[in-house]
Motif scaffolding. Structure first.
Motif, PDB file in Angstrom:
ATOM      1  N   LYS A   1      33.284  48.787  43.682  1.00 50.11           N
ATOM      2  CA  LYS A   1      32.568  47.207  44.048  1.00 50.11           C
ATOM      3  C   LYS A   1      32.927  46.553  45.278  1.00 50.11           C
ATOM      4  O   LYS A   1      31.950  46.083  45.997  1.00 50.11           O
ATOM      5  N   SER A   2      34.120  46.033  45.210  1.00 48.97           N
ATOM      6  CA  SER A   2      34.669  45.340  46.745  1.00 48.97           C
ATOM      7  C   SER A   2      34.316  46.088  47.734  1.00 48.97           C
ATOM      8  O   SER A   2      33.891  45.471  48.801  1.00 48.97           O
ATOM      9  N   THR A   3      34.495  47.152  47.809  1.00 48.57           N
ATOM     10  CA  THR A   3      34.498  47.858  48.860  1.00 48.57           C
ATOM     11  C   THR A   3      33.125  48.001  49.483  1.00 48.57           C
ATOM     12  O   THR A   3      32.799  47.736  50.612  1.00 48.57           O
TER      13      THR A   3
ATOM     14  N   PHE B   1      29.048  37.251  44.960  1.00 49.54           N
ATOM     15  CA  PHE B   1      30.128  36.871  44.451  1.00 49.54           C
ATOM     16  C   PHE B   1      31.136  37.976  43.809  1.00 49.54           C
ATOM     17  O   PHE B   1      30.714  39.038  43.186  1.00 49.54           O
ATOM     18  N   ASP B   2      32.364  38.172  44.392  1.00 47.97           N
ATOM     19  CA  ASP B   2      33.206  39.393  44.099  1.00 47.97           C
ATOM     20  C   ASP B   2      34.156  38.967  43.142  1.00 47.97           C
ATOM     21  O   ASP B   2      35.064  38.474  42.989  1.00 47.97           O
ATOM     22  N   GLU B   3      33.559  39.204  41.701  1.00 49.79           N
ATOM     23  CA  GLU B   3      34.386  38.576  40.441  1.00 49.79           C
ATOM     24  C   GLU B   3      34.686  37.034  40.798  1.00 49.79           C
ATOM     25  O   GLU B   3      35.580  36.837  40.446  1.00 49.79           O
ATOM     26  N   GLY B   4      33.599  36.214  41.246  1.00 47.94           N
ATOM     27  CA  GLY B   4      33.912  34.911  41.368  1.00 47.94           C
ATOM     28  C   GLY B   4      34.233  34.415  40.109  1.00 47.94           C
ATOM     29  O   GLY B   4      34.768  32.951  40.224  1.00 47.94           O
TER      30      GLY B   4
END
Ligand SMILES: Nc1ncnc2c1ncn2[C@@H]1O[C@H](COP(=O)(O)OP(=O)(O)OP(=O)(O)O)[C@@H](O)[C@H]1O
Ligand SMILES: [Mg+2]
Lengths: 278, 265
Positions: free
Chosen positions: A40-42, A159-162
């Motif tokens: 996901k983050s990648t 939002f990366d796991e914001g």
């Protein structure tokens, strides 16, 4: 529009993203779900040109992220809020932090001041503008990060796991703010999470597993494929799990995703059953 | 205890010192440090001390807070003092067998301790009264001439100010980890020197991991906000005003005064 086509990425011969093709529209909230390490983050970092495609392309409003001269235009259009509330602030006072991005963009001082004011208002933290960031709660720190991004006037926000390091109440406050930004400003939101509960409010849900897109559709459609959900290492919200059990037992009940809907459906089911008995 | 470190921390306020142009303060701190490092008599050192005390009072930051910032450094100061105390030859004040303390040793040790304390006070007052971002922007402006010789002035400024900022984060993190280890039965405060050093090891590794991760996250967050696009336009304009002029004048008089004292010594 954000277009991702045939995107591939590997680290030391392990493929982290495998031929991903996707697009994101402005004004929609898309939840991206996947277990730890699914990529996901990648994927997210390719969208604002922090990572560049090894194969395939990523285009933001037709701007190609591989074009060196466009990097900052792209980052201005696609803001990103990260997971850790403790390590995102560039300044120590809220309004100074909000000014950081417009200052970096080299805007006129008047424009910077205007943008800081609107960004703080849109993030709903005007009353905190003079506060030192170190004195804020985790949720307030994340809203400060949101304001810092809004000051760039982005078309999209990732939002990366914001909210994953926040308590439930702050989580809800940030989520409400994001939904408001989508509705009022038409910002396209990409909401990365591994909590399915958070995906219920989304317009669209994408499931990514081992670097590949496994599902893409409305929350109702995606969540009703329980096999796929379990296969991707995810867990349905409790209300949805309850509904699935009831369906399996032969009861006629739709898949309700929130606790409220679930209660309503079960209430109606109970009424129907008592009527049938009579 | 580590939490008390004041270098790199910022205390918001509106004192004359807070309002100074960051460039004035940067140069002031630089000049002050140079002055303190070259003081070689007690008269000039007390003048430097008086200057630091005056600046601390003007800043309106609680004196106890500033003094507490020196506490974590006491072992370091003690160590350097002891080395000087016993290792300098001269007029013998006291001796026991081969160990002796000389008059010159005492005065050198005292001067060294004061030098170190005033140096830390000066640097602390700079960061205590200047928001980190203003420090970076001020430094970038001061270093701008370096661009003529192709040095990345903005990056150097950012590196220096982030280093300063990370000192307190480092201290907080160390304290947090030590607490966590204590809760699991670690003992940092007692035992032989070797066992103390050994007990620090399990703190050091997580400390470095966590600080590197935070530095990495911060740099990503800064990239995402277009840091590095070009010349920044700080919202708060730098302005060399009357206070700055007075401050500079006082600094010049102070340096002249020190030079005269040093000359006649
Ligand atoms: N810089 C890197 N070097 C080597 N491997 C990496 C690097 N970045 C990510 N990976 C690997 O790529 C895979 C996907 O990582 P990614 O961070 O995208 O996952 P994620 O879905 O965001 O996970 P999480 O839910 O834990 O945040 C992981 O197996 C990770 O170990
Ligand atoms: Mg991740």
């Amino acid at each position: 529009m954000i277009e991702i086509n045939g995107l591939c990425r590997s680290y030391n011969n392990t493929e982290v993203l495998k031929n991903v093709t996707l697009s994101f529209e402005p004004g929609t909230l898309t939840a991206v779900l996947g277990r730890n390490g699914s990529g996901k983050s990648t994927l997210a970092r390719h969208i604002n040109a922090i990572l560049l495609p090894q194969r395939g392309y990523v285009r933001v409003d037709r701007l190609d992220t591989s074009d060196d001269s466009l990097v900052y235009d792209i980052r201005e259009r696609v803001g990103m809020v990260f997971q850790n509330p403790e390590s995102q602030a560039a300044a120590s006072i809220v309004e100074d932090d909000t000014a950081f991005a417009p200052e970096n963009l080299g805007l006129d001082t008047d424009e910077i001041i205007k943008r800081v004011d609107t960004a703080l208002r849109d993030a709903g933290i005007e009353h905190l503008r003079k506060k030192p960031i170190s004195a804020l709660s985790g949720g307030q720190k994340q809203l400060t990060a949101v304001a810092g991004i809004l000051a760039m006037r982005p078309g999209y926000m990732i939002f990366d796991e914001g909210t994953s390091m926040l308590d439930p109440e702050s989580r809800k406050r940030v989520m409400d703010c994001v939904i408001r930004l989508k509705n009022e400003l038409g910002i396209g939101i990409i909401w990365i999470t591994h909590y399915m509960e958070e995906a219920i409010a989304a317009d669209r849900v994408i499931i990514i597993d081992r670097g590949a897109i496994k599902a893409d559709g409305t929350p109702e459609d995606v969540f009703s494929d329980t096999e796929l959900i379990a296969d991707s290492g995810l867990e349905l919200p409790p209300s949805a799990r309850l509904c699935m059990r009831l369906i399996k037992e032969g009861f006629d009940i739709p898949l309700a995703l929130t606790a409220e809907d679930c209660a309503k459906e079960i209430h109606q089911l109970a009424q129907r059953l008592t009527e049938e008995k009579r | 205890m580590l939490r008390d470190i004041t270098i790199g921390r910022y205390v918001p306020g509106n004192s004359a010192l807070h309002r100074l142009d960051p460039r004035t303060k940067l140069l002031g701190a630089l000049v002050y440090s140079a002055a303190v490092l070259s003081c070689s008599s007690f008269i000039s050192m007390s003048a430097a001390g008086a200057a630091a005390a005056a600046a601390a009072l003007i800043s309106k930051i609680p004196v106890s807070y500033i003094i507490k910032g020196l506490k974590p450094l006491r072992w370091f100061i003690l160590f350097t003092v002891i080395i000087n105390l016993f290792c300098i030859d001269g007029k013998i004040l006291w001796h026991l067998g081969a160990v002796h303390i000389t008059y010159e040793g005492v005065s050198a040790a005292a001067l060294l301790a004061l030098r170190f304390i005033f140096f830390v006070l000066g640097t602390s007052l700079l960061t205590l009264t200047t928001p980190p971002i203003a420090l970076t922007d001020g430094l970038a402006r001061l270093l701008r001439p370096l661009k003529a010789v192709k040095l990345p002035a903005d990056d150097i400024a950012m590196i220096i100010s982030i280093t300063l900022r990370f000192i307190p984060s480092f201290a907080d993190e160390a304290e947090r980890i030590m607490k966590a280890q204590k809760a699991r039965g670690a003992d940092f405060g007692s035992g032989s020197m070797i066992s103390r050093v050994r007990s620090i090891m399990p703190v050091t590794i997580p400390l470095f991991i966590s600080v590197f991760r935070r530095a990495d996250e911060l740099s990503l967050a800064m990239d995402a906000r277009c840091y590095g696009k070009g010349v920044r336009n700080p919202r708060k304009k730098f302005f060399f005003g009357r206070t700055d002029a007075y401050f500079s004048l006082i600094m010049i008089i102070f340096c002249g005064f020190l030079a005269i004292i040093e000359f006649f010594n």
